[in-house]
Every structure is written in structure tokens, then in C-alpha cells.
Design an enzyme around this catalytic site. Sequence first.
Site, mmCIF file in Angstrom:
data_model
loop_
_atom_site.group_PDB
_atom_site.id
_atom_site.type_symbol
_atom_site.label_atom_id
_atom_site.label_comp_id
_atom_site.label_asym_id
_atom_site.label_seq_id
_atom_site.Cartn_x
_atom_site.Cartn_y
_atom_site.Cartn_z
ATOM 1 N N ASN A 1 -10.099 -0.831 -0.208
ATOM 2 C CA ASN A 1 -8.771 -0.580 -0.051
ATOM 3 C C ASN A 1 -8.309 -1.224 -1.421
ATOM 4 O O ASN A 1 -8.245 -2.320 -1.773
ATOM 5 C CB ASN A 1 -8.232 -1.504 0.962
ATOM 6 N N HIS B 1 -3.474 6.543 3.319
ATOM 7 C CA HIS B 1 -4.146 5.348 2.706
ATOM 8 C C HIS B 1 -5.488 4.887 2.913
ATOM 9 O O HIS B 1 -5.770 5.136 4.343
ATOM 10 C CB HIS B 1 -3.123 4.361 3.024
ATOM 11 N N CYS C 1 0.856 -1.112 0.087
ATOM 12 C CA CYS C 1 -0.041 0.047 -0.003
ATOM 13 C C CYS C 1 0.740 1.213 0.190
ATOM 14 O O CYS C 1 0.251 2.275 -0.129
ATOM 15 C CB CYS C 1 -0.895 -0.028 1.256
#
Length: 330
Positions: free
Chosen positions: A287, A257, A114
Site C-alpha cells: 500500500n 486502490h 489514499c
Amino acid sequence: MSIGVKISGTGSYLPDKILTNEDLEKFVDTSDEWITTRTGIKERRIASDTQSTSDLASAAAIDAMSDAGIKSEDVDLIIVATISPDAFFPSTACYVQKNIGAINALCFDVSAACSGFLYAMQIAENFISSGQRKHALIIGAEKLSSMVDWEDRNTCVLFGDGAGAAILSADEENGNRRQILSSVLGSDGRQTDILHVPGGGSACPITPENADQKLNAIRMQGREVYKYAVNAMRKAAENVLDKSGMNVEDVNKLIPHQANLRIIEAITDRMGISSENTFVNLDKYGNTSAAAVAIALDEANKSQAIKDGDIVLLVAFGAGLTWASCLIKW
């Protein structure tokens, strides 16, 4: 003397198919209320069977080049951040190069989960500031639907597909707009097991004997990930502000994020950043790993959630463990 680096364009691409929480209720033991209260996610995008990660990345790249007003032959560096590449090799960046016709580009991938897009940003910044490249295309792109165990309700509800991109260019006129001020990167390999895909690589190849164990799907220890994510992202954000001689009051927009709303709220609460100054699109996309910050940056740019002169703080955390932050004067 190093050359200034600016973000000259942003872009993104999301697949057409929307998978809602209500859709998930039909084939896994979960509910919209359970997912929403624990994650903040309402829906996510899913790529078609015929779309690969490089297809998503290429569409985002074209959008970013259009925003920057440059042609594919002007791009002399392509970095794709991804944990769901088209193949082990060649790099997904090379597929993107072929798709968009960037014949003059150096191409490679970055695997930092990520945090990957922000890793790519600092790498590209170094290439440009040292005079080795002029226009870099950095992309975060994922087809995580190809890596999810759709029977595991703890993970399958979290992830989606998509791509975001940015063009980094040499700021030859020192225009003081969209300048990258500083970056911070870090990692801790002692925590590799709390978020990983155990099979499919050289350590654990997929064989006829283990093919039914779904070893090539995402595995996560949720509580451990939450704990490390909050601490690592907060420290990364504080470190990049300190490095730039700024404090949290100088930040006009935080783009974190997009993994879990609880993580975002914990970070903003501990840092004292208001929800009004935090950009969140997690509810729409889930996500998307390396693509998440890149997609959010493009949406914030195109919707004018960030304006000229704003101090924008990007921060991410990913498997590895990895973390990254970047401060930009927009």
C-alpha cells in the site's frame, strides 16, 4: 463552454530497495504465509535514507513529462497528493517545482490519504476545464517507511514507498482519447480515528515526554477500515458510472486502490467485475497510499493493460475518511 481534459502522459518511480515478506520475518513476529493470505502483499519498495518524498515525486514527474512529450516550463500547475510530505511547509509540490525546473507552475499539496491522487485529478481538471491552466502535473507520492512502527506487525507489513504521476492537458482538438468523463469525491470526518497518525501535529506535538510512545506512526483499526473501505469504494464506483450514464458492463478495466487483496476482491465480487478486468500490482509494492492508483495507472498504461477506447474506472479510499472515483475513456 468548458474545455475537455485528457491524460496526456503517465509516469512512476519505485525505489530500488525491495523488502520481502521473508525479510520482515527476521525482525517482526510474522510470516510470508500470514501476510500473503491476509493482504496479498509479497514485497514492497523502501526509499533510502537520503531520499525524500519530493525526490520520489520528481522522478515520477520527469517520467510523466517524457511520456506526454512536454517540457518542464510547459507545466503551469503542480499538485502533490501525499501524507508523508518533506516538511509541514513549504509544500512538497514546491520542492518538486525546484527539482524539475517548472518555473511557470502554481504549486500546492493535497492531503486526502489514499484518495489523494484522485482528489488532485479533479482539482486539476477544474483548473484546466475553466481555462485557467493548460498542463497540470499531478503526483501521488509517499515515503511511508518514515511513518511506520516497524515493531507493529499489523501495520508495518502493509506499506511501501513510491510515486506515480500524470499530466493532464487541455484537449483543444477534442480528440476523444484519454478523456476524463466524470469524477466523484467524498469524505466522512466522523471516522478520523480508525486510520490516523495521532502525534506530530498541533493537537499532539512530539515532546521529550512522549517521544518514546511512537505517536508519529500509523495506527489502524483493521476491521473497521475494511468495512468502510469496501462500502465506500463500491458506492463511489457506482456513483461515477451513474453520473456518466454507464453501467458496470461498460468498464474494460478497474484500477482500484492497492491496499489489500481482500478489499479488492470484495469490491469486484459485489460489483460483478472479473479479476481479468481488474488491475492489481499490490503484491509487488504494498500500500503506497496516495501513490497507489497513480503507479497502477502508469503500469497499466505502459504495459498496454489498458488500450485506446477502453473505459477505465479508478477508485480509492483513504483515511479521513475519504473516497474518490474517476471514469476515463482511454
